[in-house]
Design a protein around this motif. Structure first.
Motif, PDB file in Angstrom:
ATOM      1  N   PRO A  34      88.457  -2.175  15.190  1.00  0.00           N
ATOM      2  CA  PRO A  34      89.605  -2.986  14.893  1.00  0.00           C
ATOM      3  C   PRO A  34      89.295  -4.084  14.318  1.00  0.00           C
ATOM      4  N   ASP A  35      88.034  -4.506  14.257  1.00  0.00           N
ATOM      5  CA  ASP A  35      87.574  -5.881  13.636  1.00  0.00           C
ATOM      6  C   ASP A  35      88.155  -6.006  12.162  1.00  0.00           C
ATOM      7  N   ALA A  36      88.770  -7.029  11.888  1.00  0.00           N
ATOM      8  CA  ALA A  36      89.371  -7.080  10.468  1.00  0.00           C
ATOM      9  C   ALA A  36      88.328  -7.393   9.521  1.00  0.00           C
ATOM     10  N   SER A  37      87.162  -7.799   9.904  1.00  0.00           N
ATOM     11  CA  SER A  37      85.972  -8.063   8.961  1.00  0.00           C
ATOM     12  C   SER A  37      85.364  -6.687   8.372  1.00  0.00           C
ATOM     13  N   LEU A  38      85.478  -5.671   9.043  1.00  0.00           N
ATOM     14  CA  LEU A  38      85.059  -4.558   8.743  1.00  0.00           C
ATOM     15  C   LEU A  38      85.884  -3.607   7.994  1.00  0.00           C
ATOM     16  N   GLN A  39      85.764  -3.309   6.788  1.00  0.00           N
ATOM     17  CA  GLN A  39      86.482  -2.176   5.993  1.00  0.00           C
ATOM     18  C   GLN A  39      86.472  -0.769   6.523  1.00  0.00           C
TER      19      GLN A  39
END
Length: 169
Positions: A34-39
């Motif tokens: 869910p980490d927004a920095s991970l695509q």
């Protein structure tokens, strides 16, 4: 969905056919990363869409995406394994109940280039833990590079063709 090409900052997920059902293929990566920095790019989805930082696509050109992947989550089919090795991408593999895929996953894990989730299952907790393990050590990337070099040293298709040509008839 548009996939932004950045420097090895993506998780590529491709589970082929038979390892994971379509609903699970959509739910698990979304919950796991869910980490927004991970695509995250999930290939083989029934429909194209984006949920937060997770993009779903029916098809992609793996030769364009794998150079940008920090990890390749796959079903450990022969083509997926070889693609991951060719691009020196550490792999997280869930082979399901297919013998060839289970053998491939164990082999890549034994070589130090990936993690086999056979015993842990394809779920959000196992994916998160495996990604954390891969990211905490350079050894996975180093092992993937070494495996690529070892396979390249064997000569490839030319060696196979020559061996067949030289075989007694």
């Amino acid at each position: 969905p548009e996939f932004q090409e950045r420097e090895r900052d993506a998780v590529l997920v491709y589970m082929g056919n038979g390892s994971v059902g379509p609903r699970r293929l959509e739910r698990v990566p979304t919950e796991a990363f869910p980490d927004a920095s991970l695509q995250v790019l999930v290939v083989g989805a029934g429909r194209e869409k984006t949920v937060g930082n997770v993009s779903f696509a029916r098809h992609v050109d793996f030769s364009k995406v794998l150079p940008k992947a920090r990890v390749f989550v796959n079903h450990s089919g022969q083509n997926s394994i070889m693609d991951g090795i060719a691009y020196c991408v550490p792999q997280i593999m869930y082979p399901g109940r297919v013998f060839e895929r289970a053998y491939n996953a164990r082999s890549v894990e034994t070589a130090g280039a990936g993690i086999d989730l056979s015993d842990r299952g394809f779920n959000a907790d196992s994916l998160r833990a495996a990604l954390s393990t891969v990211e905490s050590s350079e050894r996975f990337q180093e092992s993937a590079r070494a495996l690529k070099a070892e396979l390249a040293s064997l000569g490839g298709a030319g060696t196979i063709v020559q061996g067949i040509s030289d075989a007694p008839r």
